[in-house]
Design an enzyme around this catalytic site. Structure first.
Site, short mmCIF file in Angstrom:
data_model
loop_
_atom_site.label_atom_id
_atom_site.label_comp_id
_atom_site.label_asym_id
_atom_site.label_seq_id
_atom_site.Cartn_x
_atom_site.Cartn_y
_atom_site.Cartn_z
N LYS A 1 19.38 -43.79 -49.78
CA LYS A 1 20.05 -42.68 -48.81
C LYS A 1 20.10 -43.59 -47.30
O LYS A 1 21.17 -43.63 -46.54
CB LYS A 1 19.29 -41.70 -48.59
CG LYS A 1 19.47 -40.61 -49.53
CD LYS A 1 20.96 -39.71 -49.43
CE LYS A 1 21.74 -40.37 -50.38
NZ LYS A 1 21.63 -40.18 -51.71
N TRP B 1 36.65 -22.98 -56.78
CA TRP B 1 36.13 -24.16 -57.20
C TRP B 1 35.47 -23.85 -58.67
O TRP B 1 34.81 -22.91 -58.75
CB TRP B 1 34.81 -24.47 -56.24
CG TRP B 1 33.97 -25.46 -56.88
CD1 TRP B 1 32.63 -25.17 -57.47
CD2 TRP B 1 33.69 -26.81 -56.75
NE1 TRP B 1 31.92 -26.11 -57.63
CE2 TRP B 1 32.68 -27.45 -57.26
CE3 TRP B 1 34.79 -27.79 -56.20
CZ2 TRP B 1 32.20 -28.62 -57.41
CZ3 TRP B 1 34.54 -29.30 -56.29
CH2 TRP B 1 33.22 -29.48 -56.87
N GLU C 1 22.69 -46.52 -47.22
CA GLU C 1 24.35 -46.23 -47.45
C GLU C 1 24.83 -45.64 -46.12
O GLU C 1 26.01 -45.77 -45.99
CB GLU C 1 24.43 -45.42 -48.70
CG GLU C 1 24.08 -43.74 -48.82
CD GLU C 1 24.58 -43.14 -49.74
OE1 GLU C 1 23.89 -42.33 -50.35
OE2 GLU C 1 25.73 -43.42 -50.25
N ARG D 1 36.05 -26.96 -47.99
CA ARG D 1 35.03 -26.42 -48.73
C ARG D 1 35.11 -27.17 -50.25
O ARG D 1 34.32 -26.74 -51.01
CB ARG D 1 34.91 -24.81 -48.65
CG ARG D 1 34.66 -24.18 -47.42
CD ARG D 1 34.97 -22.92 -47.52
NE ARG D 1 34.22 -22.24 -48.48
CZ ARG D 1 33.25 -21.30 -48.14
NH1 ARG D 1 32.63 -21.51 -47.16
NH2 ARG D 1 32.31 -20.74 -49.24
N LYS E 1 33.52 -40.83 -52.43
CA LYS E 1 32.40 -39.86 -53.22
C LYS E 1 32.61 -39.99 -54.73
O LYS E 1 31.71 -39.65 -55.46
CB LYS E 1 33.19 -38.31 -52.76
CG LYS E 1 32.29 -37.07 -53.31
CD LYS E 1 31.19 -37.14 -52.18
CE LYS E 1 30.18 -35.99 -53.07
NZ LYS E 1 28.73 -36.25 -52.55
N GLU F 1 15.23 -43.25 -54.14
CA GLU F 1 16.46 -42.49 -53.62
C GLU F 1 16.58 -42.55 -51.95
O GLU F 1 17.45 -42.64 -51.28
CB GLU F 1 16.27 -41.16 -53.96
CG GLU F 1 17.31 -40.01 -53.71
CD GLU F 1 18.71 -40.23 -53.55
OE1 GLU F 1 19.12 -41.33 -54.27
OE2 GLU F 1 19.53 -39.66 -53.04
N ASN G 1 34.00 -15.10 -55.01
CA ASN G 1 33.35 -16.20 -55.10
C ASN G 1 31.60 -15.91 -55.63
O ASN G 1 31.30 -15.01 -55.47
CB ASN G 1 32.85 -16.77 -53.57
CG ASN G 1 34.32 -17.12 -52.63
OD1 ASN G 1 35.18 -17.41 -53.40
ND2 ASN G 1 34.04 -17.42 -51.39
N GLY G 2 31.08 -16.73 -56.27
CA GLY G 2 29.68 -16.47 -56.78
C GLY G 2 29.81 -16.54 -58.38
O GLY G 2 30.91 -17.19 -59.07
N CYS H 1 34.02 -21.66 -53.33
CA CYS H 1 35.45 -21.08 -53.55
C CYS H 1 35.76 -20.47 -51.87
O CYS H 1 34.91 -20.24 -51.32
CB CYS H 1 35.63 -19.88 -54.48
SG CYS H 1 34.90 -20.45 -55.99
N HIS I 1 2.88 -58.14 -56.06
CA HIS I 1 3.55 -59.21 -56.74
C HIS I 1 4.94 -59.99 -56.10
O HIS I 1 5.59 -60.72 -56.88
CB HIS I 1 4.22 -58.81 -58.29
CG HIS I 1 2.84 -58.22 -59.04
ND1 HIS I 1 2.05 -59.19 -59.75
CD2 HIS I 1 2.51 -56.95 -59.28
CE1 HIS I 1 1.14 -58.25 -60.32
NE2 HIS I 1 1.63 -57.28 -60.25
O1 M6R Z 1 29.38 -39.03 -59.35
P1 M6R Z 1 28.25 -39.68 -59.49
O2 M6R Z 1 26.93 -39.06 -59.58
O3 M6R Z 1 28.22 -40.72 -61.03
O4 M6R Z 1 28.28 -40.88 -58.56
C1 M6R Z 1 27.27 -41.92 -58.71
C2 M6R Z 1 26.95 -42.79 -57.46
O5 M6R Z 1 28.14 -43.08 -56.75
C3 M6R Z 1 26.38 -41.95 -56.02
O6 M6R Z 1 25.15 -41.26 -56.76
C4 M6R Z 1 26.16 -42.73 -54.93
O7 M6R Z 1 25.11 -43.47 -55.21
C5 M6R Z 1 26.16 -41.62 -53.59
N1 M6R Z 1 26.94 -42.18 -52.65
C6 M6R Z 1 24.82 -41.82 -53.32
O8 M6R Z 1 24.67 -40.88 -52.29
#
Ligand code: M6R
Length: 611
Positions: free
Chosen positions: A488, A74, A491, A27, A606, A484, A100-101, A2, A507
């Site tokens: 990262k 938030w 992407e 934010r 996002k 993961e 906030n918090g 927030c 394999h």
């Molecule tokens: O909001 P979500 O956690 O469901 O999102 C899922 C994916 O779209 C998300 O994790 C995406 O892979 C990210 N950009 C990864 O960094």
């Protein structure tokens, strides 16, 4: 997180508050509100949604007062509605508070206030503060400052608080406890905010409150006190940054800022969920023992990074509870004709709470009679409406498209949930639960240690900037980390990367290994260490450059590593919480090395609200 703004001086407060709230918009927030004092009373206007909604509601309102506070919220307790937006007031309507918090003991305080006859109108934790102040001010009556010092002694948790009283219109009282508050006193006025950007249009000389400090801000002056009311010396800091740098807290990108916020994110994900003896209290999943004992299988559904936290969670849940767990990509789940009934529990994980595939999977599971727990970072998001119970990750908003701190928040929430199930079903001795919780309490400090490797990781990332493929390998929970790490990297740096089960290399994928191909190996898990060693030797023998994520002090790993990142020791099932961090930083620095913008990778959003 927030945003807080407050103003006292000779100018109209409202435009200054709105401007400050705009500076804090980055934010993230889901509602906003202001309170302005004039003629001995307060006018409060609050709206769910964007600041423009609040501005429309204020249009023509004609607030002239020169004392006011504003807030962008938030949501954490209660969905983002007009009524839950800050400022909150006491019964008299004369005291207004923004916060906030999290006030951890708000439920007990609320019950006590209601028993005394106070009427609380919101679902927030914050509102209790306004009503506690009402009681404290009324006692004599006395200055708001004294009342605030009395009330904060009753509060548990983290709070950046800013309070005003309509009948004491010359001052604002601000409090910092584990949540930032910054004051400025330019040109005969006083301004307070939760972030430097809101102060920069007015002054570059700011006074950040130390933790556990209270400020009495008047036009042109500020007095500081500790929580016992003893005076303290203000520390003035001259800010050189411009506004956009200030928004990022001095970091070049939101992604980097969010990676460095992870100690706090982990603390917040645990806050209020564990008692002093190490027992887990998950009020959110307050189902009867019968319901918890009745669960015969668990299905985890998620996408992208959330799928990877689900992968790690499968190991934790099965190990702690012995309940069988299936893991599904949410986009596949409902098309595979899954077997579910009313004794099945489905865990839907989505940081945004809006991912179309995960929502569809969760709804499908509900239609089949399963119970649904959602794990998300966004209060009021769609998944929270579809689920029977919600575990919030409490990480604060994540602006960068790449999920970082929310991933760690998910891992913490899911580990707590797994331990909670084991505790409630009697599958794990209390001491064992407490031992794991003690290890979890060490994580924030250990994350700091891993973050301190950032210079070495940045150097290692240089060598990745011109490669075309990187292989990430791991076993057990290390495989979730490897996947993961690969996601990262691809992407945000657009380098092709594969996350692979190390045992599967022989394999097929080992055919890709030749001189100079980078292989990132996650090898902190003790039980699979020897097997990982063998895999690392295999790829090295074929010319791979090995980047090893290994336990601290591991000499054998050192001998086999082109680059080595040493990780503090923790419980095996908690290792993803530490091991992921070097891979986030590796991806970030590789993207920067290639001149890319990590916060906004191409073709990605996002929230993925389409199938
Ligand atoms: O909001 P979500 O956690 O469901 O999102 C899922 C994916 O779209 C998300 O994790 C995406 O892979 C990210 N950009 C990864 O960094």
């Amino acid at each position: 997180m927030c945003g807080i703004v407050g103003y006292v001086g000779s100018d109209k407060a409202l435009p200054i508050l709105i401007e400050g709230m705009r500076q804090l918009e980055y934010r993230g927030y889901d509602s906003a509100g202001v309170a302005v004092a004039e003629g001995g009373s307060l006018t409060v206007v609050r709206r769910a949604g964007e600041l423009t909604k609040l501005e429309q509601a204020l249009d023509g309102n004609g607030m002239e007062g020169t004392l006011g506070i504003g807030h962008t919220r938030w949501a954490t307790h209660g969905p983002p509605t007009d009524g839950n937006a800050h400022p909150h007031r006491d019964c008299t309507g004369n005291i207004a508070v923004v916060h906030n918090g999290i006030i951890e003991n708000h439920e007990a305080l609320r019950a006590a206030l209601q028993a005394e006859g106070h009427e609380l109108s919101s679902e927030t934790d914050t509102e209790v503060v306004a009503h506690l102040l009402e009681g404290a001010v009324a006692q004599r009556p006395r200055p708001l400052l004294d009342a605030v010092i009395e009330v904060i002694a009753m509060l548990e948790g983290a709070f950046g608080l800013v309070c005003i009283h309509a009948e004491q219109p010359d001052s604002i009282i601000a409090v910092r406890k584990d949540s930032p508050i910054i004051v400025g006193v330019p040109d005969g006025s006083g301004i307070v905010a939760s972030g430097i950007p809101a102060l920069l249009p007015h002054t570059r000389d700011v006074i950040p409150l130390d933790n556990r400090q209270v400020a009495e801000i008047k036009a042109g002056s500020v007095s500081l006190f500790d929580f016992d009311g003893e005076p303290a010396e203000p520390r003035v800091v001259h800010v050189e940054w411009d506004i956009s740098a200030a928004e990022k807290g001095g970091y070049e990108d939101f992604m980097l800022k969010e990676i460095f916020e992870q100690p706090e994110a982990v603390r917040n994900a645990m806050r209020g969920r564990v008692d002093l003896s190490g027992r887990i209290l998950l009020d959110e999943v307050s189902w009867d023992a019968d319901v918890l004992n009745d669960i015969t299988k668990i299905v985890v559904v998620a996408c992208g990074t959330s799928y990877h936290s689900g992968m790690a969670a499968k190991h934790a849940i099965e190990h702690y509870t012995r309940i069988p767990v299936e893991l599904d990509l949410a986009s596949e789940f409902r098309y595979r004709d899954p077997v579910l009934d009313d004794r099945s529990l489905v865990i839907g994980i989505a940081q945004s709470g809006e991912t179309a595939d995960t929502l569809a999977a969760v709804r499908f599971a509900k239609d089949m009679g399963a119970k649904v727990v959602a794990v998300t970072n966004v209060v009021g998001s769609s998944i929270t409406r579809d689920a029977d119970a919600v575990l919030f990750t409490h990480c604060g908003p994540e602006i960068g498209v790449a999920a970082t701190k929310t991933f760690l928040g998910q891992l913490v929430a899911l580990n707590l949930f797994a331990l909670y199930l084991a505790q409630e079903r009697g599958a794990m001795a209390e001491e064992k639960v407490a031992e794991t919780i003690a290890a979890m309490h060490e994580l924030p400090a250990q994350i700091e240690e891993v973050l301190a490797l950032h210079d070495d990781i940045q150097r290692a990332a240089k060598s990745l900037s011109d490669v075309s493929d990187v292989l990430f390998i791991g076993r057990g929970v290390g495989m979730a980390v490897a996947m993961e790490g690969a996601l990262k990297l691809k992407e945000i740096s657009y380098i092709h990367a594969e996350g692979y089960a190390a045992g599967e290399l022989k394999h097929g994928a080992i055919a890709l290994i030749e001189e100079g191909v980078p292989v990132v190996a996650v090898m902190t898990g003790p039980s699979l260490y020897e097997k990982m060693m063998a895999n690392v030797q295999e790829v090295r023998a074929r010319g791979a450059d090995t980047i090893l994520i290994a336990p601290r002090g591991d000499e054998r790993a050192k001998a086999l590593a082109t680059e080595l990142f040493e990780i503090p020791l923790t419980k095996p099932l908690l290792t993803p919480i530490l091991d992921t961090i070097p891979l986030q930083l590796l991806a970030y620095y590789a993207a920067k090395e290639r001149g890319l913008s990590p916060d906004k990778p191409r073709n990605l959003a996002k929230s993925v609200t389409v199938e």
